[in-house]
Design an enzyme around this catalytic site. Structure first.
Site, PDB file in Angstrom:
ATOM      1  N   ALA A 129      46.975  43.151  13.885  1.00 63.66           N
ATOM      2  CA  ALA A 129      46.305  43.409  15.162  1.00 63.66           C
ATOM      3  C   ALA A 129      47.073  42.790  16.326  1.00 63.66           C
ATOM      4  O   ALA A 129      47.049  41.569  16.522  1.00 63.66           O
ATOM      5  CB  ALA A 129      44.877  42.853  15.117  1.00 63.66           C
ATOM      6  N   THR A 131      47.554  45.118  19.490  1.00 60.66           N
ATOM      7  CA  THR A 131      47.100  45.842  20.672  1.00 60.66           C
ATOM      8  C   THR A 131      45.679  45.456  21.091  1.00 60.66           C
ATOM      9  O   THR A 131      44.809  45.235  20.243  1.00 60.66           O
ATOM     10  CB  THR A 131      47.149  47.362  20.390  1.00 60.66           C
ATOM     11  OG1 THR A 131      48.449  47.675  19.887  1.00 60.66           O
ATOM     12  CG2 THR A 131      46.868  48.182  21.628  1.00 60.66           C
ATOM     13  N   PRO A 133      42.459  46.287  24.270  1.00 54.23           N
ATOM     14  CA  PRO A 133      42.049  47.348  25.202  1.00 54.23           C
ATOM     15  C   PRO A 133      42.914  47.348  26.466  1.00 54.23           C
ATOM     16  O   PRO A 133      43.209  48.410  27.009  1.00 54.23           O
ATOM     17  CB  PRO A 133      40.594  46.996  25.507  1.00 54.23           C
ATOM     18  CG  PRO A 133      40.132  46.241  24.304  1.00 54.23           C
ATOM     19  CD  PRO A 133      41.320  45.487  23.794  1.00 54.23           C
ATOM     20  N   GLY A 134      43.355  46.175  26.923  1.00 49.45           N
ATOM     21  CA  GLY A 134      44.122  46.122  28.176  1.00 49.45           C
ATOM     22  C   GLY A 134      45.614  45.927  27.996  1.00 49.45           C
ATOM     23  O   GLY A 134      46.336  45.801  28.979  1.00 49.45           O
ATOM     24  N   GLU A 248      58.969  47.892  10.739  1.00 45.68           N
ATOM     25  CA  GLU A 248      57.864  48.772  11.122  1.00 45.68           C
ATOM     26  C   GLU A 248      58.419  50.100  11.664  1.00 45.68           C
ATOM     27  O   GLU A 248      57.939  51.178  11.336  1.00 45.68           O
ATOM     28  CB  GLU A 248      57.000  48.078  12.185  1.00 45.68           C
ATOM     29  CG  GLU A 248      55.794  48.891  12.565  1.00 45.68           C
ATOM     30  CD  GLU A 248      54.882  48.199  13.589  1.00 45.68           C
ATOM     31  OE1 GLU A 248      55.010  46.972  13.771  1.00 45.68           O
ATOM     32  OE2 GLU A 248      54.061  48.897  14.199  1.00 45.68           O
ATOM     33  N   GLY A 346      48.240  82.041  12.082  1.00 49.44           N
ATOM     34  CA  GLY A 346      46.895  81.471  12.253  1.00 49.44           C
ATOM     35  C   GLY A 346      46.577  80.401  11.231  1.00 49.44           C
ATOM     36  O   GLY A 346      45.893  79.411  11.530  1.00 49.44           O
TER      37      GLY A 346
HETATM   38  C1  LIG Z   1      46.055  55.764  15.568  1.00 47.96           C
HETATM   39  C2  LIG Z   1      46.631  54.507  16.100  1.00 47.96           C
HETATM   40  C3  LIG Z   1      46.914  53.457  15.243  1.00 47.96           C
HETATM   41  C4  LIG Z   1      47.417  52.258  15.754  1.00 47.96           C
HETATM   42  N1  LIG Z   1      47.593  51.190  14.899  1.00 47.96           N
HETATM   43  C5  LIG Z   1      47.877  49.966  15.433  1.00 47.96           C
HETATM   44  C6  LIG Z   1      47.865  48.791  14.598  1.00 47.96           C
HETATM   45  O1  LIG Z   1      47.665  48.853  13.388  1.00 47.96           O
HETATM   46  N2  LIG Z   1      48.065  47.587  15.185  1.00 47.96           N
HETATM   47  C7  LIG Z   1      48.290  47.456  16.524  1.00 47.96           C
HETATM   48  O2  LIG Z   1      48.460  46.340  16.987  1.00 47.96           O
HETATM   49  N3  LIG Z   1      48.318  48.549  17.334  1.00 47.96           N
HETATM   50  C8  LIG Z   1      48.109  49.793  16.815  1.00 47.96           C
HETATM   51  N4  LIG Z   1      48.096  50.899  17.626  1.00 47.96           N
HETATM   52  C9  LIG Z   1      48.351  50.723  19.036  1.00 47.96           C
HETATM   53  C10 LIG Z   1      49.681  51.283  19.509  1.00 47.96           C
HETATM   54  O3  LIG Z   1      50.757  50.527  19.021  1.00 47.96           O
HETATM   55  C11 LIG Z   1      49.623  51.346  21.034  1.00 47.96           C
HETATM   56  O4  LIG Z   1      48.668  52.359  21.380  1.00 47.96           O
HETATM   57  C12 LIG Z   1      50.962  51.640  21.674  1.00 47.96           C
HETATM   58  O5  LIG Z   1      51.846  50.569  21.481  1.00 47.96           O
HETATM   59  C13 LIG Z   1      50.840  51.943  23.177  1.00 47.96           C
HETATM   60  O6  LIG Z   1      50.080  50.991  23.837  1.00 47.96           O
HETATM   61  P1  LIG Z   1      48.871  51.455  24.805  1.00 47.96           P
HETATM   62  O7  LIG Z   1      48.016  52.387  24.038  1.00 47.96           O
HETATM   63  O8  LIG Z   1      48.263  50.251  25.382  1.00 47.96           O
HETATM   64  O9  LIG Z   1      49.590  52.315  25.921  1.00 47.96           O
HETATM   65  P2  LIG Z   1      50.211  51.760  27.299  1.00 47.96           P
HETATM   66  O10 LIG Z   1      51.066  50.583  27.005  1.00 47.96           O
HETATM   67  O11 LIG Z   1      49.128  51.611  28.281  1.00 47.96           O
HETATM   68  O12 LIG Z   1      51.129  52.980  27.710  1.00 47.96           O
HETATM   69  C14 LIG Z   1      50.650  54.132  28.403  1.00 47.96           C
HETATM   70  C15 LIG Z   1      51.872  55.001  28.747  1.00 47.96           C
HETATM   71  O13 LIG Z   1      52.752  54.257  29.598  1.00 47.96           O
HETATM   72  C16 LIG Z   1      54.055  54.232  29.035  1.00 47.96           C
HETATM   73  N5  LIG Z   1      54.722  52.975  29.340  1.00 47.96           N
HETATM   74  C17 LIG Z   1      54.226  51.715  29.223  1.00 47.96           C
HETATM   75  N6  LIG Z   1      55.172  50.824  29.550  1.00 47.96           N
HETATM   76  C18 LIG Z   1      56.286  51.528  29.875  1.00 47.96           C
HETATM   77  C19 LIG Z   1      57.614  51.179  30.297  1.00 47.96           C
HETATM   78  N7  LIG Z   1      57.991  49.903  30.418  1.00 47.96           N
HETATM   79  N8  LIG Z   1      58.498  52.176  30.550  1.00 47.96           N
HETATM   80  C20 LIG Z   1      58.138  53.491  30.425  1.00 47.96           C
HETATM   81  N9  LIG Z   1      56.895  53.882  30.024  1.00 47.96           N
HETATM   82  C21 LIG Z   1      55.988  52.909  29.738  1.00 47.96           C
HETATM   83  C22 LIG Z   1      53.829  54.380  27.533  1.00 47.96           C
HETATM   84  O14 LIG Z   1      55.009  54.841  26.869  1.00 47.96           O
HETATM   85  C23 LIG Z   1      52.691  55.388  27.507  1.00 47.96           C
HETATM   86  O15 LIG Z   1      53.218  56.688  27.662  1.00 47.96           O
HETATM   87  C24 LIG Z   1      47.677  52.129  17.122  1.00 47.96           C
HETATM   88  C25 LIG Z   1      47.422  53.214  17.988  1.00 47.96           C
HETATM   89  C26 LIG Z   1      46.907  54.378  17.494  1.00 47.96           C
HETATM   90  C27 LIG Z   1      46.610  55.509  18.435  1.00 47.96           C
END
Ligand SMILES: Cc1cc2nc3c(=O)[nH]c(=O)nc-3n(C[C@H](O)[C@H](O)[C@H](O)COP(=O)(O)OP(=O)(O)OC[C@H]3O[C@@H](n4cnc5c(N)ncnc54)[C@H](O)[C@@H]3O)c2cc1C
Length: 387
Positions: A129, A131, A133-134, A248, A346
Site C-alpha cells: 500500500a 497510493t 486518495p490524494g 514491479e 462483435g
Molecule cells: C486497479 C488498480 C490497482 C492498483 N494497485 C495498487 C497497489 O497495489 N498498491 C498501490 O500502492 N497502488 C496501486 N494502484 C495505484 C496506482 O499505482 C496509481 O493509481 C498510479 O500510480 C497513479 O496515481 P494516481 O491515481 O494518484 O494519479 P495521479 O498521480 O493523480 O495522476 C493523474 C494523471 O497525471 C499524470 N501525472 C502525474 N504526475 C505527472 C508528471 N510529473 N508528469 C506528467 N504527468 C503526470 C499521470 O500520469 C496521470 O495521467 C492501483 C491502481 C489501480 C487503478
C-alpha cells in the site's frame, strides 16, 4: 521467433502450471472469482502447495529460492494470462512481486521467519500500500503518519487502489515517520489483518480484473509494533520502494507481453475459424496483414522483455531500463489487444471471450506501477537531466 531464455527446468515447470490450471482454474472457478470480486483462498493454498507462488522465498523458508531469476515467474504469467485468467495472474503477481520481495530482500531475520513460510504456502497473503486518495504519482505527498510510541508506532491515514487489499493478511504500508518530504522521512511498516483500527474498507468496482480485489484501507490509531518495521530501521521506506520498483515494472512488462501474445493467438485462431463472404476471415488481406503485424510485435516484445529478465537476473536492470520496459511493453499490449478485439468483430466486445476481458484488464497496466507518463519522465531525465 524462438525464445532462448528457457531450459528444460522451465519447460518442466510449465507443465506443472498447465496441470494446476486444468485442475484449479476451470471456467466455473473463473466465473466465481469474477462474481465474488476475489480469488478464493483454497485456490491460493493450492497454488502454494504446487509451488506456483513464493518463487523468490528462500528454500530455508519453504520457497523455491529463485531470488533474482524471474523466468519461472514469467512461465506462470504466460500460462495463466494465455488461459484468459488475468485476475489469477494478478493475484499471484501481488504476492510474489510486490509483497514477498520486501521481506525477502529487506526484512530482518525475525520478519523472514515470521512471514515467509506462510507466504510460500498461501496461508499468508500480502499486499503493498503506497497510493493514497490524494497522492499516487507523487508518493512523497502521502499523509499517512506513523508516530513513535512505546514499543511501536501509531498509524493514522488511508490508502486507496490497493490490489489484493481486501484479501491480504499483511500489508506492506508506506508511511511517514519523519517531517517534510525528504527521502528519509518515510518507512515501510507491516500492518496485519485484525490490528485494532485497521479496516480493509470496501472493494472498488473496476473496469477490468473483476476477479481480483482492489480496496481502500483505513487506519485509525493502529498500534504497530517495532518488530513490523521493515529492515528494523526507520527512514528507509523510500529507498526500499525504489529498490523493488524495477522488479514491479519488469513484472508488468512480462504480464503485458503475455497478454499481447495471447491476443495474437486468440485472434489467429478466431479468424481461422470464422467465415464471412464465403471465406475464412483470416483470408482477407487486411486480416493477414494485421496478423503479420501482431506476430512481429510479439516477437520484438519478447526479445526485449527476455533481455530485461536476464539483466534483472544479473542485477543489472536499472530503474531507467525497467521504466522503458514498463511503458513500451504496456503500450504495445494495448495496440495488440485493440487489433485483436477488432478482428473478433462483435464477439470481441463480449466478456465471455478472453480477448474482451484481457482488453479491459490491460487498461490499468498503463496506470499502475507508475503511470506511463511517469515512466517517460524517468527515462527522459536520464537523457536530458532535470533542472
Ligand atoms: C486497479 C488498480 C490497482 C492498483 N494497485 C495498487 C497497489 O497495489 N498498491 C498501490 O500502492 N497502488 C496501486 N494502484 C495505484 C496506482 O499505482 C496509481 O493509481 C498510479 O500510480 C497513479 O496515481 P494516481 O491515481 O494518484 O494519479 P495521479 O498521480 O493523480 O495522476 C493523474 C494523471 O497525471 C499524470 N501525472 C502525474 N504526475 C505527472 C508528471 N510529473 N508528469 C506528467 N504527468 C503526470 C499521470 O500520469 C496521470 O495521467 C492501483 C491502481 C489501480 C487503478
Amino acid at each position: 521467433m524462438e525464445r532462448e531464455i528457457y531450459d528444460e527446468d522451465h519447460e518442466a515447470f510449465r507443465k506443472v502450471v498447465k496441470e494446476f490450471l486444468k485442475r484449479y482454474a476451470t471456467e466455473a472457478k473463473r466465473t466465481q472469482w469474477d462474481a465474488d470480486g476475489e480469488i478464493d483462498r483454497e485456490t491460493m493454498l493450492a497454488a502454494g502447495a504446487q509451488g506456483l507462488i513464493g518463487l523468490s522465498v528462500p528454500e530455508e523458508f519453504g520457497g523455491a529460492g529463485m531470488l533474482q531469476d524471474y523466468r519461472f515467474r514469467a512461465v506462470v504469467n504466460e500460462e495463466i494470462v494465455g488461459a484468459g485468467l488475468g485476475s489469477l495472474a494478478g493475484a499471484f503477481g501481488i504476492q510474489d512481486d510486490l509483497a514477498v520481495p520486501y521481506i525477502v530482500h529487506m526484512g530482518t531475520q525475525e520478519q523472514k521467519q515470521k512471514w515467509l513460510p506462510g507466504m510460500a504456502t498461501g496461508e499468508i497473503l500480502g499486499a503493498l500500500a503506497m497510493t493514497e486518495p490524494g497522492a499516487g504519482s507523487d508518493l512523497r505527498g502521502i499523509r499517512t503518519t506513523a508516530k513513535k510510541a512505546d514499543g511501536g508506532y501509531i498509524v493514522n491515514g488511508a490508502k486507496t487502489f490497493i490490489s489484493s487489499g481486501k484479501t491480504a493478511d499483511i500489508v506492506v504500508t508506506f508511511v511517514k515517520t519523519g517531517e517534510g518530504n525528504r527521502p528519509d522521512a518515510f518507512s515501510l511498516l507491516i500492518l496485519e489483518d485484525g490490528m485494532a483500527g485497521f479496516d480493509h474498507g470496501k472493494k472498488l468496482q473496476k473496469m477490468g480484473f473483476h476477479g481480483w480485489d482492489t480496496a481502500e484501507l483505513s487506519f485509525v490509531d493502529v498500534f504497530v509494533p517495532d518488530e513490523n518495521l521493515i529492515g528494523g530501521k526507520e527512514g528507509l521506506g523510500f529507498i526500499q520502494l525504489m529498490m523493488n520498483l524495477p522488479l514491479e515494472r519488469l513484472s508488468i512488462g512480462v504480464a503485458a507481453a503475455a497478454a499481447g501474445e495471447a491476443a495474437f493467438v486468440w485472434s489467429r485462431d478466431y479468424t481461422l475459424s470464422r467465415e464471412a463472404f464465403g471465406q475464412r476471415v483470416a483470408d482477407f488481406q487486411n486480416t493477414r496483414f494485421r496478423l503479420a503485424d501482431m506476430a512481429t510485435t510479439v516477437d520484438v516484445l519478447w526479445t526485449y522483455i527476455d533481455r530485461a529478465m536476464m539483466l534483472y537476473k544479473d542485477k543489472k536492470l536499472t530503474a531507467e531500463e525497467a521504466a522503458k520496459v514498463k511503458f513500451w511493453a504496456t503500450d504495445r499490449e494495448a495496440e495488440l489487444l485493440d487489433i485483436g478485439v477488432q478482428l473478433h468483430g462483435g464477439y470481441g466486445y463480449i466478456t465471455e471471450y478472453p480477448i474482451a476481458r484481457a482488453y479491459l484488464d490491460a487498461r490499468v497496466h498503463r496506470i499502475y506501477g507508475g503511470t506511463n507518463e511517469i515512466m517517460r519522465d524517468i527515462v527522459s531525465r536520464q537523457i536530458v537531466g532535470k533542472r
